[in-house]
Design an enzyme around this catalytic site. Structure first.
Site, PDB file in Angstrom:
ATOM      1  N   ASP A   1       2.207   6.808  -2.266  1.00 22.59           N
ATOM      2  CA  ASP A   1       1.829   8.090  -2.869  1.00 22.59           C
ATOM      3  C   ASP A   1       3.046   8.985  -3.041  1.00 22.59           C
ATOM      4  OD1 ASP A   1       2.346   8.754  -0.262  1.00 22.59           O
ATOM      5  OD2 ASP A   1       0.686  10.147  -0.065  1.00 22.59           O
TER       6      ASP A   1
ATOM      7  N   LYS B   1      -2.881  24.604 -15.064  1.00 19.20           N
ATOM      8  CA  LYS B   1      -2.868  23.146 -15.055  1.00 19.20           C
ATOM      9  C   LYS B   1      -3.097  22.671 -13.630  1.00 19.20           C
ATOM     10  CE  LYS B   1       1.883  21.508 -14.230  1.00 19.20           C
ATOM     11  NZ  LYS B   1       2.639  22.720 -13.991  1.00 19.20           N
TER      12      LYS B   1
END
Length: 556
Positions: A366, A498
């Protein structure tokens, strides 16, 4: 986008079992040291911000809490490691074969005046092979362990601590709860601190919360969540900017990083694939050898052989089915591979790990930059209710799309304004996709995409001046900024946002399609989910974008 948080609740000593301790560690982090008034914290910890702790008090706390370091996991004694290499797994089968050879020779020696030495030689060779390969494996693991241990003591960590109104440079292990500590850029935070004062202080929290951007730290409490508040700095994170003074609130295993370390060390390590294969092979070959040996033993008795000859025949059959050279072959192959990896600056701690890496088909990470170059590129876009392939070639000779579409123009404006990435100066002659940037990899990818498609992102930002911003964090999973608009006749501010697509979509009531704003109905929601799943299924990081116009007469 992942949202990984370490659990709270330290491991407690006592009569509780291992599973109870792990459950305790997995609980949500619960502390109020960042919320209470700073004077109350001084009183609770018995410290003075101007004088610090006394040496006597610090010594007393150190004896009570122990050194400020993570407890190392339990280590296996060296003699146990040696015995595992000498008698574990396949080696045990070879030892049994050697012992059977010696037994057979003993029977022959006690029965015949001039016995054959074949079984004696075979037993000796088997014992020698097992002993040499066991020593070989142990020496390789011991050498790797010593190198890893030497890394720990290569650069001891020090910290500047205020004690009895004097600034002292102490080893990090000697810091205690209540100490007043000063940290500057380049330092590693020596313990969990509550910030008392700061000057442009930022820390890298990526190892804890996943934020790749440096996080500002100051004396004000900004969130009830201790992992999100601005007035806490955590043990083992790195200071990347500025200076700060703080009071130690947790040390050692009681720190947030200590809880994570205890969780990691509490996990059981499974067997490697090669260990499972060897164990299966041992069971198989043992069953076959014993079955054949007993079968031929009874056949020999049936054919009127002397029972002692039948026993020797039994032992010979069993030993003959043991592949004596397999252990040496496997050990040598793994060792040669480990040495080749060492020449590539890859240290192998366990020989079996070599084969485990070779049998790996998928590695999940990740952290952009762990296995890659920390460079990202916009590959696909979804606007006007269709997925568009972006042009990722350096000379822009790849996929083409309508860059004048109202949907793309609106998307590009949000991606350019709600973005903190910037190009480094003096790169006008460098291709856009190769330019270096200051900022997160995702935002840098958006910046380059919009610069290629629209050009002059800096000019767009200048014409749409930013008024205020809420940076991205792992709790909200979105970023918001408010801008003036370049249209002088517009009576509105522009809010652009966003973040994680599901967070953005949940806050929207309309969608912009083919230049028109329309209500979000079930059909459009399904289209969104299908596009989200398709892009996510490609292994791509997916971001959502939205905007909202704020009338000046209501928001000023």
């Amino acid at each position: 986008m992942s949202d990984r948080r370490p659990g709270g609740g330290g491991a407690k000593k006592g009569g509780r079992g291992k599973d109870d301790n792990l459950d305790d560690l997995k609980q949500e982090l619960d502390l109020d040291d960042h919320k209470i008034p700073i004077e109350e914290l001084y009183a609770r910890l018995g410290s003075d911000p101007n004088v610090g702790l006394t040496n006597a008090r610090a010594k007393e706390i150190l004896e009570r809490d122990g050194p400020n370091s993570l407890s190392p996991p339990k280590t296996t004694p060296e003699w146990v490691k040696f015995c595992k290499n000498l008698f574990g797994g396949f080696a045990l089968l070879l030892w049994i074969g050697a012992i059977l050879c010696f037994v057979a020779y003993s029977i022959q020696a006690s029965t015949f005046e001039d016995p054959s030495d074949d079984n004696l030689y075979l037993g000796s060779v088997l014992a020698a092979v097992v002993f040499v390969t066991g020593c070989f494996s142990y020496s390789q693991e011991a050498k790797s362990s010593k190198i890893m241990e030497s890394f720990k003591n290569m650069v001891p960590q020090y910290a500047v601590v205020l004690r009895e109104n004097q600034k002292l440079t102490l080893r990090a292990e000697d810091i205690v709860i209540g100490d007043i500590v000063e940290v500057k850029f380049g330092d590693r935070v020596p313990a969990d601190l509550r910030i008392i004062s700061a000057h442009g202080f930022k820390v890298d929290n990526s190892s804890l919360t996943g934020e790749s951007e440096p996080q500002s730290r100051g004396p004000d409490c900004s969130s009830d969540n201790p992992l999100e508040t601005r007035n806490l700095a955590f043990f083992s994170t790195n200071a990347v900017e500025g200076t700060a003074r703080g009071i130690v609130i947790q040390t050692g295993d009681r720190t947030v990083m200590g809880r994570i370390a205890n969780l990691a060390s509490g996990l059981d390590t499974g067997e490697t694939p090669i260990a499972k294969e060897i164990e299966h092979f041992i069971h198989l070959i043992t069953g076959v050898a014993v079955f054949l040996g007993i079968t031929f033993f009874f056949i020999a008795l049936f054919l009127d052989y002397f029972w002692l000859d039948a026993v020797i025949f039994l032992i010979g059959i069993i030993v003959a089915n043991v592949p004596e050279g397999l252990l040496a072959t496997v050990t040598v192959c793994l060792t040669l591979t480990a040495k080749r990896m060492a020449s590539k600056n890859c240290l192998v701690k366990n020989l079996e790990a070599v084969e485990t890496l070779g049998s790996t088909s998928t590695i999940c990470s990740d952290k952009t930059g762990t296995l890659t170059q920390n460079r990202m590129t916009v590959a696909h876009m979804w606007f006007d209710n269709e997925i568009i392939e972006a042009d990722t070639t350096e000379d822009q000779s790849g996929a083409q799309y309508n860059k004048t579409s109202p949907g793309f123009v609106a998307l590009a404006r949000i991606a350019g304004l709600c973005n903190r990435a910037e190009f480094k100066p003096n790169q006008d002659n460098v291709p856009i996709l190769k330019r270096e940037t200051n900022g997160d990899a995702s935002e840098s990818a958006l910046l380059k995409c919009i610069e290629l498609a629209m050009g002059d992102v800096n000019g767009m930002r200048t014409r749409n001046k930013k008024i205020i911003e809420i940076p991205f964090n792992s709790t909200n999973k979105y970023q918001v900024s408010i801008h003036e608009t370049e249209d002088p006749d517009s009576p509105n501010y522009l809010l652009v946002m966003k973040g994680a697509p599901e967070r953005i979509f949940d806050r929207c009531s309309t969608i912009y399609v083919n230049g028109k704003e329309q209500e979000l109905d079930e059909e459009m929601r399904e289209s969104f989910n299908n596009a989200y799943l398709e892009l996510g299924g490609l292994g791509e990081r997916v971001l959502g974008f939205c905007e909202y116009k704020l009338p000046l007469d209501k928001y000023y």
